[in-house]
Write an enzyme that holds these catalytic residues in place. Structure first.
Site, mmCIF file in Angstrom:
data_model
loop_
_atom_site.group_PDB
_atom_site.id
_atom_site.type_symbol
_atom_site.label_atom_id
_atom_site.label_comp_id
_atom_site.label_asym_id
_atom_site.label_seq_id
_atom_site.Cartn_x
_atom_site.Cartn_y
_atom_site.Cartn_z
ATOM 1 N N ASP A 77 0.811 -1.227 0.000
ATOM 2 C CA ASP A 77 0.000 0.000 0.000
ATOM 3 C C ASP A 77 0.840 1.271 0.000
ATOM 4 O OD1 ASP A 77 -2.366 -1.455 -0.025
ATOM 5 O OD2 ASP A 77 -2.474 -1.552 2.158
ATOM 6 N N GLY A 129 1.459 2.678 -2.923
ATOM 7 C CA GLY A 129 1.003 3.367 -4.128
ATOM 8 C C GLY A 129 1.713 2.924 -5.388
ATOM 9 N N LYS A 130 2.228 1.689 -5.408
ATOM 10 C CA LYS A 130 2.941 1.189 -6.590
ATOM 11 C C LYS A 130 2.051 1.207 -7.829
ATOM 12 C CE LYS A 130 3.958 -2.903 -5.115
ATOM 13 N NZ LYS A 130 3.207 -2.869 -3.819
ATOM 14 N N LYS A 174 2.218 -7.726 -14.375
ATOM 15 C CA LYS A 174 2.379 -8.067 -12.966
ATOM 16 C C LYS A 174 2.275 -9.575 -12.833
ATOM 17 C CE LYS A 174 0.850 -6.741 -8.318
ATOM 18 N NZ LYS A 174 0.126 -5.712 -7.531
ATOM 19 N N ASP A 201 -5.615 -4.373 -10.153
ATOM 20 C CA ASP A 201 -4.503 -3.457 -10.406
ATOM 21 C C ASP A 201 -4.359 -3.168 -11.887
ATOM 22 O OD1 ASP A 201 -4.031 -3.443 -7.718
ATOM 23 O OD2 ASP A 201 -2.253 -4.710 -7.786
ATOM 24 N N GLU A 256 5.067 -4.474 -12.331
ATOM 25 C CA GLU A 256 4.849 -4.105 -10.931
ATOM 26 C C GLU A 256 4.992 -5.321 -10.037
ATOM 27 O OE1 GLU A 256 1.332 -2.618 -7.893
ATOM 28 O OE2 GLU A 256 0.961 -2.544 -10.040
ATOM 29 N N SER A 285 4.573 -7.393 -6.184
ATOM 30 C CA SER A 285 3.571 -7.612 -5.150
ATOM 31 C C SER A 285 4.183 -7.254 -3.808
ATOM 32 C CB SER A 285 3.127 -9.076 -5.137
ATOM 33 O OG SER A 285 2.675 -9.485 -6.411
ATOM 34 N N GLY A 286 3.540 -6.369 -3.051
ATOM 35 C CA GLY A 286 4.061 -5.996 -1.739
ATOM 36 C C GLY A 286 5.423 -5.341 -1.834
ATOM 37 N N ASN A 319 5.600 9.000 -2.847
ATOM 38 C CA ASN A 319 4.158 9.141 -2.999
ATOM 39 C C ASN A 319 3.604 9.926 -1.815
ATOM 40 O OD1 ASN A 319 1.658 8.790 -4.192
ATOM 41 N ND2 ASN A 319 1.302 6.795 -3.254
#
Length: 249
Positions: free
Chosen positions: A32, A34-35, A57, A75, A136, A138-139, A199
């Site tokens: 979280d 903001g990727k 992703k 996403d 992108e 994950s986490g 961000n």
């Protein structure tokens, strides 16, 4: 708009001309950060500049189901809507899960564990069609992707796909520690870090501006862009953005 660009500029709506692959990995200092939002802004800038841009992703968790029971790759939908790219959703993510947990746990609960060969196959297919491919993660950087079959971590995917990385971090309190630990780990593991993006940045904030200076000092990595909450454009020059995708010699 998509039809015009398909015909005139060969952007994300059509095939690219033959050229060297340009790709970039977006990771974060945690979940979280903001990727996905930052990825959407990046894709938007590339796309609106007439460049052939695509999103990828490996694994997506925490997704809702359609009426027919199929999962919506949330996403990917967000990036597609933000950026305006015409890339089909089915090209964007080979593994989509419902439970909002790490992919290794989601696949244990739901089945269909992530397989590296399938991830690479999808990524390479996208790279053949588009000039600028943004993957992108994950986490955060230490996200486990699979544990029940062959052990697979996020960094394994980055290395297998030969990707340089941008780190997305919250601009607020705690980011010096989070950015420092993330970048130090990546350097230790031989993962190229091309830049940092803040961000939720507030221009004029003493804290945020000092965090920017301290993160650059601590890591030796430049903060290439700062994104304010709700911002609709990425404040970075096109040439600087394109340079993040270039392979280091």
């Amino acid at each position: 708009m998509c039809e015009r660009l398909r015909n005139e500029q060969k952007d994300g709506c059509g095939k690219k001309q033959k050229e060297s692959r340009k790709s970039l990995f977006i990771t974060g200092t945690g979940t979280d950060m903001g990727k996905t939002y930052v990825a959407g802004l990046i894709l938007k800038k590339l796309h609106q500049s007439g460049l052939s841009a695509a999103y990828y992703k490996a694994a997506m968790s925490g997704n809702e189901r359609r009426a027919d029971g199929s999962l919506i790759p949330g996403d990917a939908v967000m990036v597609k809507e933000m950026s305006g790219i015409c890339q089909p959703l089915e090209e964007m993510c080979p593994y989509v899960y419902e439970n909002a947990v790490s992919p290794h746990l989601a696949s244990r609960m739901e089945g269909n564990p992530v397989v590296m060969e399938q991830v690479k196959k999808g990524f390479e297919a996208v790279c053949k069609e588009y000039s600028y491919v943004t993957m992108e993660g994950s986490g955060g950087i230490l996200c486990p992707i699979c544990r029940d079959e062959k052990e697979l971590w996020l960094e394994d995917i980055i290395k297998a796909c030969d990707l340089g990385c941008v780190v997305v971090a919250d601009a607020g309190l705690g980011t010096i520690n989070n950015v420092g630990l993330t970048v130090f780990y990546m350097k230790e593991r031989g993962i190229p870090v091309k830049g940092i993006i803040f961000n939720h940045y507030e221009p004029g904030s003493v804290l945020h501006e000092d965090n920017r200076r301290m993160c650059e000092y601590l890591t030796g990595i430049k903060v290439v862009a700062c994104v304010r909450t709700g911002e609709e454009e990425l404040n970075i020059s096109l040439e600087t953005l394109k340079s993040l995708y270039e392979e280091e010699v």
